[in-house]
Design a protein around this motif. Sequence first.
Motif: not given
Length: 397
Positions: A43-52, A312-323
Amino acid sequence: MSAAVIAAAGCTAPDSPTSPLVIGVLSAHTGPGADTADEARRGAQLAIDIVNEDHGALSVPLGAGTGLPALGGSRLALAGADSQGKPDQAVRMAADLVTAQGAVGVVVAESADIVSGTASEMQRLRAPLLDASNTADYLTELGLDWYFRAGPGDRVLTESAFGVLRRQSVRRLAVLTEPGGDSAAGAAHIKALAGASGGQIVLQHELTLADSAGGDVAFRLKESGAQAVLAWAHTPEAATSMGRLVPTNIPMVGLGKGFRGLPAPPSGPALMLRPVPWSAELATRSPAAQAVMALYEKRFGHRMSGLAAASFTAVITLAVAIDASASRDPATIRAALRQTSLSSTQMIMPWDGVRFASDGHNSLAGAAVEAWDGSGFHVVYPVELASRPIKWPGARP
């Protein structure tokens, strides 16, 4: 075992402005919980891939374009660490993710005792920790302001169960609990909510080894006049044992991690319900969730699970905060997490969104209640989301 970078982009130096920003994921690759750790990582990897990658058709945050726009298109990398299901090992690996792997934040998918120690270590290291899946309420009461929980706590899940009980005019309740774990807190939630709802606990029993035969407990449940049994289990084994103790004419509500992990209910009660933070059935009604689930199945060869969706949700949320922080500084990212606001339309979870309260819990996280119909679990509450009515024994549907 040291942390390993699962996915990275480029080969520039770690301190380069164009090098990937590392998000750590801590779970049990070996030992207790290892059977579900793969789901958290995928789930985490998919979130990373969607951002990248460019996924402009996906209505999830950062799906359009490549990388993090506020950081010049910088990419994310995922570093995985093995807690081995041990608190001491988890603390060491969390520190390694931050100090050696350079993680600007860590997502954890572990038990409450492991999360508690890890959260204290992350507080010391001054790096944000985002809890993907734990529901123990006490974790947000520890005063750790670098800890965030993405999903609902146990009280929210239990409140959803009582929403069903109130609609069915259920007042007389029996309570079964598994020793240890989070059962004491779970029983306290049940007692408090029963009192607030005008209910009465007519029988309370803690599971013992002698209960495997089931005769005495089943008889006491039958004689108690209980209209429903609320069973709290933190292991699937205890959840299965409890189900076998409940007479077939008494509905059972399964609470705790043990019941959420069962693919099907144990033999016993004619009606079993359980509150959940994620429902695959509800997800099929969300365009964002449908698209993400299809992508997950295409990449990994099987359906998305609740743990994968939470990670997935946790990683996307963290990615949003990073951005939003436009920074690689963990303290600035933590401040952005405090200000994060995601709407329900951006979620693959059946929640109102993401907004962190001062204690780190997501005040918009919610729950649905599922019932087993013999072939699968289906949503029955909240009523406006139900796919079918509840067939409650001896009560109005």
